[in-house]
Enzyme design. Structure first.
Site, PDB file in Angstrom:
ATOM      1  N   GLY A  20       0.872  -1.334  -0.111  1.00  0.00           N
ATOM      2  CA  GLY A  20       0.050   0.021   0.032  1.00  0.00           C
ATOM      3  C   GLY A  20       0.879   1.316   0.131  1.00  0.00           C
ATOM      4  N   GLY A  61      -0.170   5.115  -0.843  1.00  0.00           N
ATOM      5  CA  GLY A  61      -1.335   5.860  -0.149  1.00  0.00           C
ATOM      6  C   GLY A  61      -0.713   6.681   0.828  1.00  0.00           C
ATOM      7  CD  GLN A  62      -3.337  10.747   4.956  1.00  0.00           C
ATOM      8  OE1 GLN A  62      -4.214   9.888   5.461  1.00  0.00           O
ATOM      9  NE2 GLN A  62      -3.351  11.824   5.396  1.00  0.00           N
ATOM     10  CG  ASP A  97      -0.556   0.724  -3.829  1.00  0.00           C
ATOM     11  OD1 ASP A  97      -1.767   0.615  -4.526  1.00  0.00           O
ATOM     12  OD2 ASP A  97      -0.366   1.330  -2.860  1.00  0.00           O
ATOM     13  NE  ARG A 145      -4.523   1.580 -10.273  1.00  0.00           N
ATOM     14  CZ  ARG A 145      -5.506   0.888  -9.743  1.00  0.00           C
ATOM     15  NH1 ARG A 145      -5.645  -0.284  -9.993  1.00  0.00           N
ATOM     16  NH2 ARG A 145      -6.076   1.157  -8.776  1.00  0.00           N
ATOM     17  CE1 TYR A 205     -10.023   1.739   8.200  1.00  0.00           C
ATOM     18  CE2 TYR A 205     -11.020   2.994   9.759  1.00  0.00           C
ATOM     19  CZ  TYR A 205      -9.875   2.520   9.256  1.00  0.00           C
ATOM     20  OH  TYR A 205      -8.430   2.926   9.312  1.00  0.00           O
ATOM     21  CE  LYS A 248      -7.715  -0.479   9.671  1.00  0.00           C
ATOM     22  NZ  LYS A 248      -6.183  -1.015   9.259  1.00  0.00           N
TER      23      LYS A 248
HETATM   24  P1  NAD Z   1      -4.730   4.787   1.667  1.00  0.00           P
HETATM   25  O1  NAD Z   1      -6.100   4.625   0.930  1.00  0.00           O
HETATM   26  O2  NAD Z   1      -4.278   6.267   1.439  1.00  0.00           O
HETATM   27  O3  NAD Z   1      -3.869   4.006   0.887  1.00  0.00           O
HETATM   28  C1  NAD Z   1      -3.989   2.539   0.732  1.00  0.00           C
HETATM   29  C2  NAD Z   1      -3.243   2.115  -0.186  1.00  0.00           C
HETATM   30  O4  NAD Z   1      -3.525   0.809  -0.482  1.00  0.00           O
HETATM   31  C3  NAD Z   1      -3.607   2.687  -1.752  1.00  0.00           C
HETATM   32  O5  NAD Z   1      -2.485   3.276  -2.416  1.00  0.00           O
HETATM   33  C4  NAD Z   1      -4.300   1.667  -2.413  1.00  0.00           C
HETATM   34  O6  NAD Z   1      -4.001   1.621  -3.862  1.00  0.00           O
HETATM   35  C5  NAD Z   1      -3.520   0.308  -1.827  1.00  0.00           C
HETATM   36  N1  NAD Z   1      -4.338  -0.888  -2.107  1.00  0.00           N
HETATM   37  C6  NAD Z   1      -5.706  -1.035  -2.192  1.00  0.00           C
HETATM   38  N2  NAD Z   1      -6.060  -2.218  -2.176  1.00  0.00           N
HETATM   39  C7  NAD Z   1      -4.890  -2.919  -2.501  1.00  0.00           C
HETATM   40  C8  NAD Z   1      -4.372  -4.215  -2.622  1.00  0.00           C
HETATM   41  N3  NAD Z   1      -5.569  -5.541  -2.721  1.00  0.00           N
HETATM   42  N4  NAD Z   1      -3.152  -4.635  -2.586  1.00  0.00           N
HETATM   43  C9  NAD Z   1      -2.225  -3.843  -2.356  1.00  0.00           C
HETATM   44  N5  NAD Z   1      -2.420  -2.469  -2.178  1.00  0.00           N
HETATM   45  C10 NAD Z   1      -3.684  -2.097  -2.153  1.00  0.00           C
HETATM   46  O7  NAD Z   1      -4.659   4.529   3.260  1.00  0.00           O
HETATM   47  P2  NAD Z   1      -3.789   5.124   4.263  1.00  0.00           P
HETATM   48  O8  NAD Z   1      -4.381   6.463   4.974  1.00  0.00           O
HETATM   49  O9  NAD Z   1      -2.345   5.152   4.027  1.00  0.00           O
HETATM   50  O10 NAD Z   1      -3.839   4.059   5.638  1.00  0.00           O
HETATM   51  C11 NAD Z   1      -2.956   3.033   5.605  1.00  0.00           C
HETATM   52  C12 NAD Z   1      -3.346   2.201   6.832  1.00  0.00           C
HETATM   53  O11 NAD Z   1      -3.486   2.940   7.860  1.00  0.00           O
HETATM   54  C13 NAD Z   1      -4.547   1.536   6.783  1.00  0.00           C
HETATM   55  O12 NAD Z   1      -4.746   0.209   7.005  1.00  0.00           O
HETATM   56  C14 NAD Z   1      -5.546   2.258   7.427  1.00  0.00           C
HETATM   57  O13 NAD Z   1      -6.699   1.946   7.869  1.00  0.00           O
HETATM   58  C15 NAD Z   1      -4.675   2.876   8.557  1.00  0.00           C
HETATM   59  N6  NAD Z   1      -5.141   4.129   9.039  1.00  0.00           N
HETATM   60  C16 NAD Z   1      -5.106   5.136   8.552  1.00  0.00           C
HETATM   61  C17 NAD Z   1      -5.571   6.525   8.951  1.00  0.00           C
HETATM   62  C18 NAD Z   1      -5.327   7.794   8.186  1.00  0.00           C
HETATM   63  O14 NAD Z   1      -6.044   8.875   8.926  1.00  0.00           O
HETATM   64  N7  NAD Z   1      -4.940   7.941   7.185  1.00  0.00           N
HETATM   65  C19 NAD Z   1      -6.061   6.370  10.255  1.00  0.00           C
HETATM   66  C20 NAD Z   1      -6.281   5.510  11.036  1.00  0.00           C
HETATM   67  C21 NAD Z   1      -5.651   4.059  10.495  1.00  0.00           C
HETATM   68  N1  SER Z   2      -8.522   8.445   9.303  1.00  0.00           N
HETATM   69  C1  SER Z   2      -9.438   7.421   9.271  1.00  0.00           C
HETATM   70  C2  SER Z   2     -10.836   7.298   8.729  1.00  0.00           C
HETATM   71  O1  SER Z   2     -11.165   8.331   8.591  1.00  0.00           O
HETATM   72  C3  SER Z   2      -9.496   6.839  10.514  1.00  0.00           C
HETATM   73  O2  SER Z   2      -8.986   5.391  10.763  1.00  0.00           O
HETATM   74  O3  SER Z   2     -11.160   6.373   7.963  1.00  0.00           O
END
Ligand code: NAD
Ligand code: SER
Length: 320
Positions: free
Chosen positions: A11, A14-15, A37, A39, A143, A147
């Site tokens: 992943g 992602g962010q 990821d 793509r 979600y 989790k």
């Molecule tokens: P995001 O959605 O920005 O990134 C997720 C990435 O996973 C994307 O680039 C997507 O293309 C990739 N992806 C989707 N399906 C996939 C697959 N089948 N195989 C491989 N890659 C795949 O998410 P994020 O914000 O970077 O979050 C990462 C983790 O942190 C997640 O588990 C999320 O639940 C957790 N999290 C994030 C936040 C937040 O505020 N960003 C808060 C709490 C928890």
């Molecule tokens: N930032 C995340 C969301 O809003 C919380 O896990 O889904």
């Protein structure tokens, strides 16, 4: 298995992945970091990139073997808002992706796993403030449900098979280097871009919807710290509470106005405000502080200053 650490971030576009891959590369050398990821990323990366779905067990196994991966950071997931629109897919990715990686550790193909949980494991029956590590967890989003199940899987695999899987419950994350992908807390990233580009933002949460949040620098610091902590210090194997800031959209609007006086926010809460309504406002993270020395660096003012400075530079450069 090689003694040298080799990191796989699943992943990585992602962010969080965008920032984490670079931090790991700076710390351990980019040749020791592999991103994957669905793509290829739009921009060239300094680390090796492999296109792969975490649900494709065979391909993932080949990547792990090809690069002698030791540590996996599993970040691929459906977040809260996107998950509500794709319940089956959210469950499939969030649970079966985790199971695939846990099973690689069980088969001794990798040594250590980082997998993040979220404040979304809490729900309307959880107290709103200073939420304890062991507070009620009755989530009301798919979600949060996935989790919570994921946390139990991590704990189960640790207790039954000795898997070294480490987890934190991230609050909503805000950074300037990457864009979020379908969460309820995404407003707190969008608001900065719109403030700088257009001096106006339409906010999908209500103005007093206070939530636990964290600057990306602190989230990356926590992620790397928990993974580097001595094994004996990790006492909680489902997921650790983690905290730094709590603020409402109105409060972040006021902070941004200190930099951009003419900034205007229109509040048009949508269904995401209902998801946020069920979540806590502040978190008690005493166990993280005590067990592995967690301490955040950024308060609200410092975070806002840093984001405005970096995004202003970026947009100025784009205009030239
Ligand atoms: P995001 O959605 O920005 O990134 C997720 C990435 O996973 C994307 O680039 C997507 O293309 C990739 N992806 C989707 N399906 C996939 C697959 N089948 N195989 C491989 N890659 C795949 O998410 P994020 O914000 O970077 O979050 C990462 C983790 O942190 C997640 O588990 C999320 O639940 C957790 N999290 C994030 C936040 C937040 O505020 N960003 C808060 C709490 C928890
Ligand atoms: N930032 C995340 C969301 O809003 C919380 O896990 O889904």
């Amino acid at each position: 298995m090689s003694l040298k650490k080799k990191f796989l971030v699943i992943g990585s576009n992602g962010q969080i992945g965008t920032v984490l891959t670079n931090k790991l590369g700076e710390k351990h050398g980019f040749k020791n970091v592999v991103g994957s990821d669905l793509r290829a990323p739009e921009q060239q990366t300094k680390f090796v990139f492999e296109e792969c779905s975490v649900l494709d067990k065979d391909r993932l196994e080949k990547i792990i073997s090809k690069y002698s991966i030791t540590d996996v950071y599993l970040l691929a997931a459906y977040l809260s808002a996107k998950g509500e629109k794709n319940i089956d897919n959210a469950w499939d990715l969030n649970i079966n992706g985790l199971l695939n990686v846990l099973n690689f550790a069980k088969e001794k193909k990798i040594q250590k796993i980082f997998w993040p949980s979220s404040i979304a494991v809490f729900g309307p029956t959880t107290p709103k403030n200073n939420v304890d590590q062991y507070a009620i967890t009755e989530p009301t989003t798919i979600y949060g449900v996935s989790k919570l199940a994921g946390e139990s899987l991590c704990n189960y695999y640790h207790k039954k098979f000795g898997i070294d899987v480490r987890s934190i419950r991230y609050p909503g994350l805000i950074g300037w280097e990457s864009m979020p992908g379908g969460g309820t807390t995404d407003y707190a990233v969008d608001i900065f871009h719109e403030a700088i580009k257009n001096e106006e933002y339409s906010c999908f949460l209500s103005e007093n919807r206070t939530l636990p949040m964290m600057y990306m620098d602190d989230a990356i610091k926590a992620t790397i710290s928990i993974m580097e902590a001595p094994i004996a210090s990790i006492k909680i194997r489902n997921s650790y509470n983690l905290s730094s800031l709590s603020f409402s959209p109105k409060q972040i609007e006021s902070e941004i106005k200190k930099h951009i006086k003419s900034f205007k926010v229109i509040y048009s809460p949508d269904e995401r405000d209902k998801l946020a309504e069920g979540w806590p406002q502040s978190i008690n993270d005493n166990h993280s502080r005590k067990d592995w020395g967690w301490e955040p660096n950024f308060n609200l003012t410092q975070m806002v200053n840093d984001i405005i400075l970096n995004l202003s530079k970026r947009y100025k450069k784009e205009k030239v």
